[in-house]
Design an enzyme around this catalytic site. Sequence first.
Site, mmCIF file in Angstrom:
data_model
loop_
_atom_site.group_PDB
_atom_site.id
_atom_site.type_symbol
_atom_site.label_atom_id
_atom_site.label_comp_id
_atom_site.label_asym_id
_atom_site.label_seq_id
_atom_site.Cartn_x
_atom_site.Cartn_y
_atom_site.Cartn_z
ATOM 1 N N CYS A 2 7.946 -0.089 8.162
ATOM 2 C CA CYS A 2 8.830 -1.195 7.738
ATOM 3 C C CYS A 2 9.952 -0.673 6.830
ATOM 4 C CB CYS A 2 8.047 -2.250 6.961
ATOM 5 S SG CYS A 2 6.576 -2.823 7.808
HETATM 6 N N1 GLN Z 1 0.742 -1.942 7.460
HETATM 7 C C1 GLN Z 1 1.705 -2.991 7.267
HETATM 8 C C2 GLN Z 1 1.752 -3.917 8.460
HETATM 9 O O1 GLN Z 1 1.137 -3.720 9.430
HETATM 10 C C3 GLN Z 1 3.090 -2.428 6.960
HETATM 11 C C4 GLN Z 1 3.639 -1.687 8.120
HETATM 12 C C5 GLN Z 1 4.812 -0.803 7.841
HETATM 13 O O2 GLN Z 1 5.160 -0.438 6.731
HETATM 14 N N2 GLN Z 1 5.393 -0.422 8.916
HETATM 15 O O3 GLN Z 1 2.443 -4.877 8.418
#
Ligand code: GLN
Length: 263
Positions: A2
């Site tokens: 993210c």
């Molecule tokens: N693990 C978290 C989710 O699945 C954040 C994912 C991320 O940082 N890409 O939303």
Amino acid sequence: MCRHLAYLGPATSLAALIFEGANSLERQSWAPTMMRQGGTVNVDGFGVGWFPAAPDEARADVGSEADAPLLYRRTGPIWNDHGFAEMSTVVGTRAALAAVRSATVGMPISEEACAPFRHGRWLFSHNGLLPGWPDSATRLIETLPTAALATSGATDSALLWAWLRARLDAGDPPASAVRDLVGAAAQIPGSRLNLLLTDGSTVVASTWTHSLFVQSAPGRLMVSSEPLDTAEGWTEVPDASLLVATRDEIDITPIHPAPSRGR
Ligand code: GLN
């Protein structure tokens, strides 16, 4: 992985925060430049939480107790939400947290799983993962108060948020709560823990594997996974750091929480 950002400063539009700049958060949803350790695009949803202010309003009281953040979250890519793009041009704010999501494998695609997570005045985002969740997180779960367990949710990020929320509700200072959470979650080898928290007056962020940058000017602060434009003044926050900032002050200190740091 993210991408996320937090803003404190003069009244501006959500569009300016999310869509403007050569490397805007919207652009980072389809062409991020600094994705580390997996993930290529951020298309599994997005969200923004903001403390409302009319764009032309010269108020100094945003961040006061009277204001609570509003929340807009959707599954799917941000570029597909044309209504949001239009609406965001007339929504004013002095403090906001926004994120675009690349769901970790095995995590649900749902609005509830998209950052920001909101509780009272707090907005929270997590860029990273807990490898082997939920089994690997048993010790973390065991330390949760029973009430928080019920809302620990269906993702690793929701679990981290439940943990942090319990500490904030207990009156712990946000900076030490975030530092302690990184310390506890980093016991899970390979954890990636870029956390971002704001109440509209203070931003607390951790770096633990992923990138984070800060740009500041008098009365204005932007914290973002990647520089949003090519302007001068973006400073990278070193890995394994805790950032505590207001509109006018930034404090960055190292985090030394874990005996072993698997990657
Ligand atoms: N693990 C978290 C989710 O699945 C954040 C994912 C991320 O940082 N890409 O939303």
